[in-house]
Design an enzyme around this catalytic site. Structure first.
Site, mmCIF file in Angstrom:
data_model
loop_
_atom_site.group_PDB
_atom_site.id
_atom_site.type_symbol
_atom_site.label_atom_id
_atom_site.label_comp_id
_atom_site.label_asym_id
_atom_site.label_seq_id
_atom_site.Cartn_x
_atom_site.Cartn_y
_atom_site.Cartn_z
ATOM 1 C CG HIS A 131 41.281 30.762 39.829
ATOM 2 N ND1 HIS A 131 42.049 30.152 38.855
ATOM 3 C CD2 HIS A 131 41.145 32.052 39.440
ATOM 4 C CE1 HIS A 131 42.353 31.032 37.927
ATOM 5 N NE2 HIS A 131 41.813 32.201 38.251
ATOM 6 C CE LYS A 135 38.242 30.152 37.116
ATOM 7 N NZ LYS A 135 37.252 31.137 36.627
#
Length: 242
Positions: A131, A135
């Protein structure tokens, strides 16, 4: 035409959901963010979607409960106590909790469950996710959801077999475990790969998200479905009829 309220309206997902609501035949009831009273939007909305922060979820569930408003919880990083709270409140209102609102990931989860069930413990299972750099939780909620699917197929509890990250002299891989690796960097929306490694062969099942709008559309469709359901705890499988 369902009226949707958003917890985490100013976040990445909140903005994406607000953008797609009109094209999917729903209306935006408004939103609430940190420091705002969550009950106000709960009273105005037909259904709530929560993409905020784990620390705020308890208050949002309480607001949904107090106003008898269905709620979709897409916030990740939830604790065991929060899952227990969801189970309890779902006896009174409809709640859909998921680590990912993509319809494609829901189908992937089903495929992972079936593969784990049919292949058995001779096949090692590893889950790799990547990600964007912002995140904050790892492994991702989607990775854990896929791990839960694999564990269910194996007939075990994920908490008993999960191995999160490896470093140093950790020894040989234990049979029947499910490994997780988390990568972070750039602006990656979300990549997930589930690897089934056997003797001399591998099966790789994966999903790559190129646009956050896929999660937003899935969330709105799931919310529209949820508002018509009886009290209970639901997953994206139910939305797809799997």
């Amino acid at each position: 035409m369902a009226s949707i309220g958003i917890y985490g309206r100013l976040g990445r997902m909140g903005q994406a959901i607000a953008a797609v609501i009109p094209e999917l035949g729903a209306t935006l009831a408004g939103g609430a963010d940190a420091g705002e009273n969550p009950e106000g939007i709960a009273r105005r909305a037909d259904v709530l979607v929560d993409f905020s922060a784990a620390v705020a979820v308890d208050a949002h569930i309480a607001a949904a409960r107090a106003t008898a408003t269905p709620i979709l919880i897409g916030t990740t990083g939830l604790s065991r106590a929060q899952h227990a709270l969801i189970d309890q409140v779902a006896e009174e209102i409809p709640i859909l909790q998921t680590g990912n609102t993509s319809l494609g990931v829901a189908l992937l989860s089903r495929l992972v469950r079936e593969a784990a069930e049919r292949l058995g413990s001779d096949w090692d299972i590893e889950i790799v996710e990547m990600h964007h750099r912002m995140k904050v939780d790892a492994p991702s909620g989607t990775a854990l959801m896929l791990g839960e699917a694999a564990a269910e197929g194996m007939g075990v509890e994920l908490s008993d077999v999960a191995v999160v990250g490896r470093a140093g002299l950790v020894g040989a891989r234990a049979q029947g475990t499910i490994g997780f690796a988390a990568l972070r960097g750039g602006r990656v929306v979300g990549d997930h790969q589930v690897i089934f490694a056997g003797e001399g062969e591998r099966i790789e099942l994966g999903h790559r998200a190129d646009d956050r709008a896929i999660f937003a559309r899935g969330a709105v469709k799931a919310a529209q479905w949820l508002v018509q359901q009886a009290p209970g705890r639901y997953s994206m499988d139910a939305v797809l009829g799997l």
